[in-house]
Scaffold this active site. Structure first.
Site: not given
Length: 371
Positions: A153-155, A157
């Protein structure tokens, strides 16, 4: 006696929530927080995701305040890293399919978020040196046949906003096409369509993984990355782009899913649907959520009447609990990938990315109260 104390505390809390901030007061908070961070932390650190996430907030501060000293801090960081993420020169050696901090993980999103700031700095004062590596890496990714780059999920952003910034920089719609192709893959492994929320990555998808109480386990900072990333994407994506409605709907669905699980004190617990999994305050996810919701209201994507109470509670948490008297931003969960039972965070728990998230929210709050 206990009832009297409870009522007094409740009234005090209500009074804090009812406080009317002025733009100048919020700007003072921004300066205090950012001055504290820059005074106590050198700019000359690597261009990996955690440092780069701070600079996305710092660039928003410069955009709002025009403070050259704060801008110089990001310039020093970029120059220290020679305007590059991971530095491996041979594309045949570039990696991304597993976590890695080595210089050969050029296509790994944690080494690409720095390009957001490099492009922003280029737009302030053009110099091809600033964006040469961003063009090399992101052009390679946009032209590649693979679409499984964003598997956590971080990717969303770290890299989604790079794609829209690359479109703005070059005028080439291939970056928008690749953005759409890549997020379809992310959705296939992480998106929970029932709630509109994202699992952190494929390891945490229900029912294969649950909280200790058997519930779905959505990590607040992970979903914070996604909501904030979508806000940044919509900021740079042309409104007449064919996929624009897709991203608007995704942003709105996620915003509503997020709002439903806010805690009464204004924060979001690390496991969003199961507060008991990792109880207590957490600032990074809350700040990214606050930023995303504020941006959505400010730009007409979210109705103010629906989201104003959520924003009010989140801002109250950020300024009365997370923010410390000296300018430190506390209660930030350290680097990790999930809500960890028993992990203790407190007022002294500060991280670079948490400061960046706070700054994003605070800058957007100035625009919110100035509308």
């Amino acid at each position: 006696m206990r009832r009297v104390i409870f009522v007094v505390c409740l009234l005090a809390s209500m009074a804090v929530e009812a406080r009317q901030w002025t733009a100048d007061e919020v700007k003072s908070v921004i300066k205090k927080v950012n001055t504290y961070w820059q005074t106590n932390n050198p700019a000359e650190v690597r261009s990996f995701w955690d440092n780069a996430a701070y600079h996305t907030g710092n660039m928003e501060v410069y955009k709002l305040l025009g403070d050259q000293q704060m801008l110089d801090y990001s310039i020093r960081w970029a120059e220290h890293n020679q305007w590059k993420g991971a530095t491996e020169g041979d594309p045949a050696k570039w990696k991304y399919k597993t976590y890695g901090e080595g210089q050969d993980y050029v296509l790994f999103g944690d080494w690409q978020i720095c390009f957001q700031t490099f492009i922003d700095l280029y737009n302030l004062q053009a110099d091809e040196t600033k964006v040469a590596r961003a063009k090399e890496v992101m052009c390679y990714e946009a032209d590649s046949k693979a679409n499984d780059y964003w598997w956590w999920a971080d990717a969303l952003y770290m890299v989604m906003p790079v794609m829209t910034k690359m479109y703005r920089l070059t005028g080439d719609t291939k970056y928008l096409r690749k953005l759409y192709e890549n997020i379809l893959y992310s959705d296939s492994i992480m998106l929970d369509r029932e709630t509109g929320l994202y699992y952190r990555d494929g390891r945490y998808v229900y029912p294969k993984h649950t909280t200790e109480a058997g519930k779905k386990d959505f990590w607040a900072r992970g979903d914070g990355w996604v909501l904030a990333g979508l806000a940044k994407v919509l900021q740079d994506m042309p409104a007449d782009y064919v996929r624009h409605p897709f991203f608007v709907e995704k942003f709105q669905n996620l915003a509503r899913g997020v709002a439903k699980c806010q805690q009464p004190q204004g924060h979001w617990t690390r496991s969003m649907l199961d507060p008991r999994q990792a109880p207590g305050y957490e600032t990074s996810g809350t700040a990214f959520f606050c930023y995303g919701l504020l941006w959505g209201v400010n730009n007409g994507y979210l109705p103010k009447k629906e989201f104003a109470p959520v924003i009010a509670k989140a801002w109250n948490y950020l300024t009365t609990i997370a923010l410390q008297k000296d300018g430190k931003v506390g209660y930030v969960q350290p680097i990790g990938d999930r809500a960890i039972p028993g992990q203790v965070i407190n007022a002294d728990s500060q991280q670079n990315f948490g400061v960046g998230a706070f700054l994003l929210a605070a800058c957007e709050y100035v625009r919110y109260i100035s509308r």
